[in-house]
Design a protein around this motif. Structure first.
Motif, PDB file in Angstrom:
ATOM      1  N   THR A  33      -0.535  10.543   1.343  1.00  0.00           N
ATOM      2  CA  THR A  33      -1.834  10.483   2.031  1.00  0.00           C
ATOM      3  C   THR A  33      -2.440   9.084   1.880  1.00  0.00           C
ATOM      4  O   THR A  33      -3.621   8.925   1.575  1.00  0.00           O
ATOM      5  N   PHE A  96      -1.176  14.497  10.633  1.00  0.00           N
ATOM      6  CA  PHE A  96      -1.271  13.066  10.333  1.00  0.00           C
ATOM      7  C   PHE A  96      -0.658  12.233  11.466  1.00  0.00           C
ATOM      8  O   PHE A  96      -1.213  11.202  11.859  1.00  0.00           O
ATOM      9  N   ASP A 177       2.817   8.782   6.567  1.00  0.00           N
ATOM     10  CA  ASP A 177       2.035   9.867   5.956  1.00  0.00           C
ATOM     11  C   ASP A 177       2.557  11.230   6.387  1.00  0.00           C
ATOM     12  O   ASP A 177       2.730  12.147   5.582  1.00  0.00           O
TER      13      ASP A 177
END
Length: 403
Positions: A33, A96, A177
């Motif tokens: 992240t 993401f 990510d």
């Protein structure tokens, strides 16, 4: 030196294989992240949003975290922690990747809300899994290992993320990510499938107590929310203090903040093992951790000497190392009274609420009354958290007497 190294390794002994796998999955997930630390830069520089817009987007970020933690707890109690963790990791990876294609303010508010809702469903499920994969006597150390994984992930993520942005741009960051979240879900599927994982602490409460009627636990949640608001100042207000009052460079601020992660990595597990063997109560240790955190703000107003910044950082770090693992262990123990997912969801939400109010309140106070007075107010909030802990201890004593 060799004996010291062996003693350090011994503090990790006795933890189950599943806890180690869960820690690795958490490490991959948290390192993945890496877009989060660069989110404000991306929004202002790439999408040209105003600071007011970014403030609202971060509010939706926090609200998504609150709803996700609550929903994750509910689903964990209904379908089990494994399915919730697997679904959360897989969907977060997809979201993401898709986030890079959102360019409007309204769209980003909605997208970041949904992303954090799905991503933070993982947290209560992970805590319940951790409790199931740990022997009762190892729960606090298991939590500490997870914290080490999270800290390593947060330390490595921004460094790698900066390199990715430089070479591939922000689009590359979103892709990496997403891929790392999917990789974490694949690892989970292969090593922690119910047919492969060994449960060490399984139980079912026949007549569970609703967390919403557990008054003692609510006092605990209030204490942790206040603790979280105080703690989060080190990641929003404090860097401004270093820059504007002590005139530190970005490199010096980074090195000073790095003390936190380095000390945690080096000392937290041995410290927790020693405190466990010393037989202190969890409430007493949380109270002491809160006092150390409060002191880290008070010392800043006592002198203008630059070395006090290191002292403050060390006080905060030691307070964090003591308070967080034992608060987590207390929540997991208390959850045995009712539905585990419900309890751990509210524990996660207490920090999500702290995120919503902590950063913004610190900034507002600094702009209106300056750093020194703000630190006194923050010190007072930390003491109020300690008072809640004392009230909690009294309630638990009365509980024990009435049983």
């Amino acid at each position: 030196m060799k004996q010291l190294y062996l003693n350090y390794l011994n503090t990790f002994r006795g933890l189950s294989r599943e806890v180690w796998w869960l820690s690795l999955i958490t490490l991959i997930n948290r390192a993945g992240t890496m877009v989060i630390p660069f989110l404000s830069l991306y929004l202002t520089q790439s999408l040209e949003f105003s600071l007011i817009d970014v403030g609202w987007i971060m509010s939706f970020f926090g609200l998504g975290s609150v709803v996700g933690s609550w929903l994750g707890g509910k689903l964990t109690d209904k379908i089990g922690y494994y399915k919730v963790m697997l679904g959360s990791l897989s969907l977060t990876g997809l979201l993401f990747v898709l986030l890079q294609y959102v360019t409007t303010f309204e769209g980003f508010c909605a997208s970041i809300f949904v992303l954090m809702l799905v991503a933070d469903m993982f947290r209560p499920a992970m805590f319940v899994a951790l409790s199931s994969y740990s022997k009762p006597e190892n729960k606090t150390r298991s939590v500490t290992l997870i914290r080490l994984a999270i800290n390593l992930g947060f330390s490595a993520g921004p460094a790698v993320g900066g390199g990715i942005i430089t070479s591939l741009g922000y689009n590359g960051l979103f892709w990496v990510d997403g891929i790392t979240c999917v990789l974490a879900s694949v690892l989970l599927l292969n090593v922690l499938h119910p047919k492969k994982a060994k449960v060490l602490d399984s139980f079912k409460v026949e007549n569970p107590i609703s967390v919403y009627t557990d008054k003692a636990f609510w006092i605990f949640l209030i204490a942790m929310m206040l603790f979280g608001i105080v703690f989060l100042q080190y990641f929003s207000s404090m860097p401004l203090y270093y820059k504007e009052i002590h005139h530190l460079s970005e490199l010096e601020i980074g090195l000073l903040m790095g003390i936190n992660g380095f000390v945690i990595f080096l000392l937290e597990m041995p410290l927790i093992k020693w405190l466990e063997s010393a037989k202190y109560t969890k409430i007493g240790l949380m109270f002491f951790g809160g006092i150390l955190l409060a002191s880290s703000f008070l010392v800043l107003n006592l002198t203008s000497w630059g070395g006090v910044l290191v002292i403050g950082m060390l006080l905060m770090t030691i307070g964090e190392m003591i308070a967080f693992p034992f608060s987590n262990a207390f929540a997991m123990d208390r959850a045995k009274r009712g539905n585990q997912g419900e309890y751990m969801a509210l524990y996660s939400i207490s920090f999500s609420v702290a995120h919503i109010f902590g950063h913004n309140s610190g900034m507002q106070l600094i702009s209106k009354i300056g750093f020194d007075k703000t630190w006194y107010i923050i010190f007072g909030l930390a003491l109020l958290s300690g008072v809640c802990m004392l009230v909690l201890r009294k309630m638990l004593v009365n509980e024990t007497k009435s049983e």
